[in-house]
Design an enzyme around this catalytic site. Sequence first.
Site, short mmCIF file in Angstrom:
data_model
loop_
_atom_site.label_atom_id
_atom_site.label_comp_id
_atom_site.label_asym_id
_atom_site.label_seq_id
_atom_site.Cartn_x
_atom_site.Cartn_y
_atom_site.Cartn_z
N LYS A 66 46.51 -11.23 39.19
CA LYS A 66 46.85 -12.59 38.19
C LYS A 66 45.42 -13.03 37.79
O LYS A 66 45.13 -13.42 36.20
CB LYS A 66 47.22 -13.87 38.50
CG LYS A 66 48.40 -13.86 39.24
CD LYS A 66 49.57 -14.71 39.92
CE LYS A 66 50.71 -14.82 39.89
NZ LYS A 66 51.32 -16.03 40.32
N ASN A 87 50.44 -14.60 34.66
CA ASN A 87 50.89 -13.25 35.06
C ASN A 87 51.77 -12.98 34.21
O ASN A 87 53.40 -12.58 34.30
CB ASN A 87 52.20 -14.48 36.49
CG ASN A 87 52.36 -15.82 35.79
OD1 ASN A 87 53.09 -16.17 34.66
ND2 ASN A 87 53.55 -15.95 36.79
N GLY A 128 45.75 -22.78 46.84
CA GLY A 128 45.74 -21.45 46.12
C GLY A 128 46.23 -21.57 45.18
O GLY A 128 46.87 -22.33 44.57
#
Length: 270
Positions: A66, A87, A128
């Site tokens: 990504k 993405n 994350g």
Amino acid sequence: MTHLLGVVGDPVAHSLSPFIHNGWLRAHQIDAVYSAFEVKAGELVSGLQSLSSQGVIGLNVTLPHKEEAMRLATSVSGTAHRLGAVNFLVRREDGWIGDNTDAPGFGLTLDFGDIEVSGRNVFLLGAGGSARAVASVLADRGARLTICNRTVGRAEDLARDLAPGARVRSLDEGLRKLSSAALVVNTLSLGHSGGRLELPPSAGGIFYDISYGKGAEAALKEAREKGWRALDGLGMLVAQAAISFEHWFGIKPDMAEAHARCRKLVEATS
């Protein structure tokens, strides 16, 4: 001419994206095929060149690509810039155009499930890449957000970047305070490594795990046993797919039908 689309990542053989998209393509009688393309870490440059030469016109991008996809895209959307990752790719004559469906996909999931977050206590577990998208949506919708992570510094960075009003807690401290939450969103990958969350009892709060299938089983079971309304991430996957499909073809596909198809498949293979 048959259009070629797909998802790139590693691993990617387990992806439900081909199952979702090819069902919609058949339903709308679109001459296109969606496939899974395994591209190893560090090989995205050559991978995109190869896929472009094969005539691929659009891609979804999953781990571990990504961030590299964002660097390689000719141009990227404001959402992708904000989240620091791409993405979703569309091929144009001058290169690949990048976007990010994580945040709008999560937002669509909240809408689809009638989950209201404005003014409510919401706890986000993890800091994350996926958590960045979730935090941005929750902050934009006015949630009273608490971000919990083992490494507090990463949670602080996330709050500073995308959710300035959020509180930050260590994971252990946050877990002790979850009983007050109307919604808990788990982005931790504990279920994939044999780990386990110790949840407190809840009087009807929602526990949402962005994973699905075996990776989410343990956390969802724990949540149900403690009185939470437990939801997995299958809806978010379908929502992201629907956003991609509409970008490519200008058609809003049937999310409920795809969700039911995926649920049946996941339950049959779990």
